[in-house]
Each structure stands twice: as C-alpha cells, then as structure tokens.
Scaffold this motif. Structure first.
Motif, PDB file in Angstrom:
ATOM      1  N   ALA A  94      47.330 109.873  19.484  1.00 36.14           N
ATOM      2  CA  ALA A  94      48.630 110.436  19.379  1.00 36.14           C
ATOM      3  C   ALA A  94      48.974 110.512  17.955  1.00 36.14           C
ATOM      4  O   ALA A  94      50.042 110.883  17.612  1.00 36.14           O
ATOM      5  N   CYS A  95      48.063 110.111  17.125  1.00 28.90           N
ATOM      6  CA  CYS A  95      48.345 110.122  15.707  1.00 28.90           C
ATOM      7  C   CYS A  95      47.977 111.457  15.115  1.00 28.90           C
ATOM      8  O   CYS A  95      47.242 111.513  14.160  1.00 28.90           O
ATOM      9  N   THR A  96      48.408 112.503  15.665  1.00 30.63           N
ATOM     10  CA  THR A  96      48.152 113.809  15.087  1.00 30.63           C
ATOM     11  C   THR A  96      49.372 114.255  14.330  1.00 30.63           C
ATOM     12  O   THR A  96      50.476 113.893  14.673  1.00 30.63           O
ATOM     13  N   SER A  97      49.158 115.042  13.328  1.00 29.46           N
ATOM     14  CA  SER A  97      50.299 115.523  12.543  1.00 29.46           C
ATOM     15  C   SER A  97      50.974 116.707  13.207  1.00 29.46           C
ATOM     16  O   SER A  97      51.988 117.177  12.736  1.00 29.46           O
ATOM     17  N   GLU A  98      50.379 117.195  14.314  1.00 33.93           N
ATOM     18  CA  GLU A  98      50.968 118.352  14.973  1.00 33.93           C
ATOM     19  C   GLU A  98      52.259 117.945  15.652  1.00 33.93           C
ATOM     20  O   GLU A  98      52.275 117.064  16.511  1.00 33.93           O
ATOM     21  N   LYS A 105      52.304 104.757  15.205  1.00 29.39           N
ATOM     22  CA  LYS A 105      52.258 106.158  14.796  1.00 29.39           C
ATOM     23  C   LYS A 105      52.100 107.058  16.019  1.00 29.39           C
ATOM     24  O   LYS A 105      52.707 108.133  16.097  1.00 29.39           O
ATOM     25  N   ALA A 106      51.285 106.598  16.970  1.00 28.80           N
ATOM     26  CA  ALA A 106      51.084 107.365  18.194  1.00 28.80           C
ATOM     27  C   ALA A 106      52.390 107.550  18.944  1.00 28.80           C
ATOM     28  O   ALA A 106      52.711 108.635  19.421  1.00 28.80           O
ATOM     29  N   LYS A 107      53.152 106.487  19.043  1.00 23.70           N
ATOM     30  CA  LYS A 107      54.416 106.556  19.770  1.00 23.70           C
ATOM     31  C   LYS A 107      55.373 107.535  19.111  1.00 23.70           C
ATOM     32  O   LYS A 107      56.080 108.292  19.782  1.00 23.70           O
ATOM     33  N   LEU A 108      55.390 107.537  17.787  1.00 21.97           N
ATOM     34  CA  LEU A 108      56.275 108.450  17.064  1.00 21.97           C
ATOM     35  C   LEU A 108      55.839 109.904  17.225  1.00 21.97           C
ATOM     36  O   LEU A 108      56.667 110.811  17.265  1.00 21.97           O
ATOM     37  N   GLN A 117      43.764 112.674  11.049  1.00 17.41           N
ATOM     38  CA  GLN A 117      45.118 112.498  11.552  1.00 17.41           C
ATOM     39  C   GLN A 117      46.104 112.104  10.445  1.00 17.41           C
ATOM     40  O   GLN A 117      47.226 111.697  10.723  1.00 17.41           O
ATOM     41  N   GLY A 118      45.673 112.190   9.186  1.00 17.24           N
ATOM     42  CA  GLY A 118      46.608 111.971   8.086  1.00 17.24           C
ATOM     43  C   GLY A 118      46.816 110.529   7.697  1.00 17.24           C
ATOM     44  O   GLY A 118      47.789 110.199   7.009  1.00 17.24           O
ATOM     45  N   GLY A 119      45.904 109.629   8.089  1.00 19.84           N
ATOM     46  CA  GLY A 119      46.006 108.224   7.706  1.00 19.84           C
ATOM     47  C   GLY A 119      46.830 107.391   8.660  1.00 19.84           C
ATOM     48  O   GLY A 119      47.407 107.894   9.625  1.00 19.84           O
ATOM     49  N   ILE A 120      46.879 106.085   8.392  1.00 16.44           N
ATOM     50  CA  ILE A 120      47.614 105.146   9.235  1.00 16.44           C
ATOM     51  C   ILE A 120      48.702 104.453   8.421  1.00 16.44           C
ATOM     52  O   ILE A 120      48.402 103.657   7.522  1.00 16.44           O
ATOM     53  N   PRO A 121      49.974 104.722   8.695  1.00 21.96           N
ATOM     54  CA  PRO A 121      51.054 103.993   8.021  1.00 21.96           C
ATOM     55  C   PRO A 121      51.049 102.528   8.472  1.00 21.96           C
ATOM     56  O   PRO A 121      50.971 102.246   9.665  1.00 21.96           O
ATOM     57  N   ILE A 169      45.206  98.436  14.694  1.00 24.07           N
ATOM     58  CA  ILE A 169      45.397  99.014  16.020  1.00 24.07           C
ATOM     59  C   ILE A 169      46.885  99.174  16.336  1.00 24.07           C
ATOM     60  O   ILE A 169      47.326 100.228  16.806  1.00 24.07           O
ATOM     61  N   LEU A 170      47.666  98.143  16.072  1.00 20.39           N
ATOM     62  CA  LEU A 170      49.092  98.215  16.370  1.00 20.39           C
ATOM     63  C   LEU A 170      49.788  99.246  15.486  1.00 20.39           C
ATOM     64  O   LEU A 170      50.690  99.952  15.937  1.00 20.39           O
ATOM     65  N   ALA A 171      49.365  99.348  14.224  1.00 23.39           N
ATOM     66  CA  ALA A 171      49.951 100.361  13.340  1.00 23.39           C
ATOM     67  C   ALA A 171      49.645 101.764  13.858  1.00 23.39           C
ATOM     68  O   ALA A 171      50.503 102.657  13.832  1.00 23.39           O
ATOM     69  N   ALA A 172      48.424 101.955  14.339  1.00 20.67           N
ATOM     70  CA  ALA A 172      48.055 103.258  14.898  1.00 20.67           C
ATOM     71  C   ALA A 172      48.867 103.550  16.151  1.00 20.67           C
ATOM     72  O   ALA A 172      49.275 104.688  16.398  1.00 20.67           O
ATOM     73  N   ALA A 173      49.102 102.506  16.957  1.00 24.01           N
ATOM     74  CA  ALA A 173      49.876 102.687  18.190  1.00 24.01           C
ATOM     75  C   ALA A 173      51.323 103.082  17.875  1.00 24.01           C
ATOM     76  O   ALA A 173      51.919 103.897  18.577  1.00 24.01           O
TER      77      ALA A 173
END
Length: 421
Positions: free
Chosen positions: A48-52, A340-343, A276-280, A334-338
């Motif tokens: 879900a970490c796509t910039s689209e 970003k995915a949620k957002l 996917q533009g990196g992981i915040p 993993i949690l940081a990616a999750a």
C-alpha cells in the motif's frame, strides 16, 4: 536414488552431534552477503506504499444507462446505476450485483457472501474506482466507493472480502479469526535460489481481526527442532526443505497456526522500497552500518531509501544487543511500512502486490494475501505491538546459539490472539 548433497558453510556448520542435522555450508558472503530482505511483510505491508493517490469516490445522485468498457481503460456503468471506473466489464458487473442486493452465492467466497447476506441495497447511484493487479499470475482488484472497499479475485471474478458501511454491513469481512503470515528474508546471493538459502529474516505478522496486531521477530540463531529432522538454528530449515519447511518449523516452535509465507531477497526488497518512494520512519538512535561501508542512518524522522532500509535492518555488530537488536529494527521497518500503507489506502494494494510478485515468492493464494493485506488497513496504531523471540546464549559444538527459553514462550502465548499490544 541418492539425495542431492547439501552445500556446506564452515562458518555456520555445527559439530556433528547425535540427533542433530549438519547445517549447510555456503560460500563466504563477504560485505555484500548475508543480505537481509527485511520484512518481506514490508512488501506485503508495503502493499500500500505506493505514491499513486487514491481518487475520491462516493455516491452519485443520478443513474445512467448501461454501457461497458471491457478493457477497463475507462469507466464502466452498470444498469443498476453503479459506475465503476477502471474495471473490466465482468468486475463492474460483479460490483453492481453487490450494490443492487443481487445473489452472490456463486460469485463470493463463503465468508464474504455471509457478510453481505443482510446488506441493504444502494438506493441511489454509486460511483466507484477499481484498481486491478495480479498476485503470482492471478488477477486481483480493489474497488472503493466512499468508505466502502470491495476485494475481488479473478479471472472469473468473485468477491473475497471488504467492508461496506454504506450498505449497513457492520463488520469487515477479511477471513476468520486471528491470522498470521511469516515474512522471510532470504540470504540468496546472485545466482542462488531464493527459496533454498538461509532465512536471515524471520518475522511473524499477526492481526486479531478486531483492529489489533503485532510483529514478532525470531532470532535467527534460535536452536530448535527442525521440521526436516534433528536440531539446528531456526533459519537453516529453509536450506534443507525450502520455505514450506521453514514455515512448519516456525509453526512447531511458536504453536501459532501461521497461514503461509512470503519470501523476498535483498535486491527485490531494495527495488520495492525505492519504487514506492522510500519508507518514512523515526530512527530512535543513530546507527552506523558496519557491513555497508559504514553507512550512517541518523536518529530522527527521515525517509529511508531501499539501501538505507536494508542497511538499518541488517546491522547487528554495532548494536549492544546484536541480533536481537537487528530483529527489533526489522520490526520497526515493517511497522513504518504499515503506517505508510494505511495512509496510502487500500486502493494502492493491487499495484504493490503486482510489484512484489515480480521479485518475491509465496504460497499464499490471491484471496489470502488480498484479505490479509487489506486487513492491515483496519489496524489501530495504538493496538499494534512488537516483540522479539530471544533467549540465553549457549553453544552447540563450536557454534554460538540462542537457547529458546521461558521469555520466548511467554511471547508466543501472548501472540495467540494475534495481538502484541
């Protein structure tokens, strides 16, 4: 017929002991080796970490005539007044059936059909947006309409899950009970098989089905019974029997009915993160990655590139708690990616699953991965915890191991409801 000889690694091979398997020997990895494809779940949760961006969707006040766009390149309007942009005609027709209150007996999974059985048909026009991708060659789709989400699997499209507050469906349909997936980071080097090398990352991702979840790392040096026979370090099971053997070993050790696995190598991990533009992420303490030419990952908020995320998740030599700290860092990624995915929203899932399918492996069906990944969007950040299964250091012959103890078993017991918060 004789069995194929296993490769041997002088660094990781234990002294032969009765009832214990000999760990494989592999060529020395060097600086580039022991690459951790951390958090394969990241890729699933990166799902879900796509910039689209997800375009707004909602109810329309009017009903239009029936047209179709089989290619899915434009909008498809069903006679019921459900307009689905970006969907092939059969998928649009299925979504129309969902909103019209039609029969889904043969076009929905049992759990989704049950959830939708008491739905209230839409009373006005519906505008929806569809995104279509694939998981290991099987078409997958996410269709959003306002706050509603419909998950579908092709090629003969059926609804496998989702949530539909506009139709009066009280709870999401995302499979049954607590669920767990094993994320495996393969130590494969170029030219080596992704699924028959050491599993240098083992993270169990769980959800409780009620907004809570957890990420549990497994120290790779845990000395445990292997599903392939004898005892060895937990991460050696994949060398002897592939990811299925690794999965069975983790199930046996933890007592958790882990549903399946996803496997990713370090090159694939870096590609997905960069695509996917990196992981915040917020880094708690500056880390100098000794294995990556002393790359510095500074403390504080930042967006990690694929190389930085990999370096952060691989480092252990400079950490005070070594491999345990490394496993903790993997959980943080993993949690940081999750988050970003949620957002990004569930509309981004198909593109990310397609991206993962090009570089990773999994035994999860399209329905399983789609409903599990979508379930990450139902998690509350305050109800997600993490932990590391660890123990005391010991010896097996001449190699250092981690002895499974009471602390790890308590963690396994705590995770039986799918929640570590």
């Amino acid at each position: 017929m004789t069995s194929p000889r296993r490769p041997v690694d002088p660094v990781h091979a234990p002294t032969p002991q009765p009832g214990r398997v000999r760990l494989p020997r592999l060529p020395h990895a060097g600086t580039a080796g022991r690459a951790l494809a951390v958090g394969v779940a990241v890729s699933v949760a990166l799902a879900a970490c796509t910039s689209e961006p997800s375009a707004p969707a909602g109810r329309s006040g009017s009903t239009t005539g029936s047209t179709s766009d089989p290619t899915g390149s434009g909008a498809t309007t069903a006679a019921s007044g459900v307009r689905v942009s970006g969907a092939p005609a059969p998928l649009a027709a299925l979504v129309s059936t969902v909103y019209a209150g039609g029969d889904l007996t043969h076009t929905a999974s049992p759990t989704a059909a049950k959830a939708l059985q008491a739905r209230k048909p839409a009373t006005g026009g519906v505008q929806a947006i569809a995104k279509v991708g694939d998981w290991m060659g099987t078409p997958v789709a996410v269709v959003t309409a306002g706050d509603d989400v419909t998950l579908a699997v092709g090629p003969r499209w059926k609804v496998v899950g989702g949530w539909w507050p506009s139709l009066g469906v009280a709870k999401p349909s995302l499979g049954t009970g607590p669920r767990w997936v094993l994320a495996i980071g393969s130590d494969a080097r170029p030219g080596q098989p992704l699924e028959r090398t050491r599993a240098d990352v083992l993270q169990v991702i769980g959800t409780d089905g009620a907004g809570g979840g957890g990420v549990m790392g497994m120290a790779r040096d845990l000395w445990v019974p292997l599903s392939t026979g004898g005892k060895g370090k937990i991460n050696s099971a994949m060398v002897f029997g592939g990811p299925q053997a690794q999965l069975r070993t983790v199930r046996d050790v933890t007592g958790l009915p882990v549903e399946g696995y996803v496997v990713l190598g370090f090159t694939g991990f870096k590609k997905i993160v960069d695509d996917q533009g990196g992981i915040p992420i917020v880094i708690p303490k500056t880390v100098v990655a000794s294995h990556a030419k002393n790359m510095v990952i500074k403390a504080g908020p930042q967006t990690l590139s694929g190389a930085q995320a990999l370096a952060y998740a691989r480092e252990r030599k400079t950490l005070p708690d070594g491999d345990f700290g490394r496993s903790r860092h993997q959980g943080e990624v993993i949690l940081a990616a999750a988050v970003k995915a949620k957002l990004a929203g569930p509309i981004a899932i198909p593109a990310a699953l397609t991206s993962f399918s090009r570089v990773g492996k999994s035994n999860l069906s399209a329905e399983q991965i789609l409903t599990f990944t979508a379930g990450l969007h139902q998690l509350s950040p305050l109800k997600v915890g993490r932990g590391v299964a660890k123990g005391a250091f010991g010896w097996a012959g001449q190699q250092s191991i981690v002895v499974l103890g009471a602390e790890a078993r308590r963690l396994f017991a705590q995770f039986r409801d799918g929640n570590l918060s």
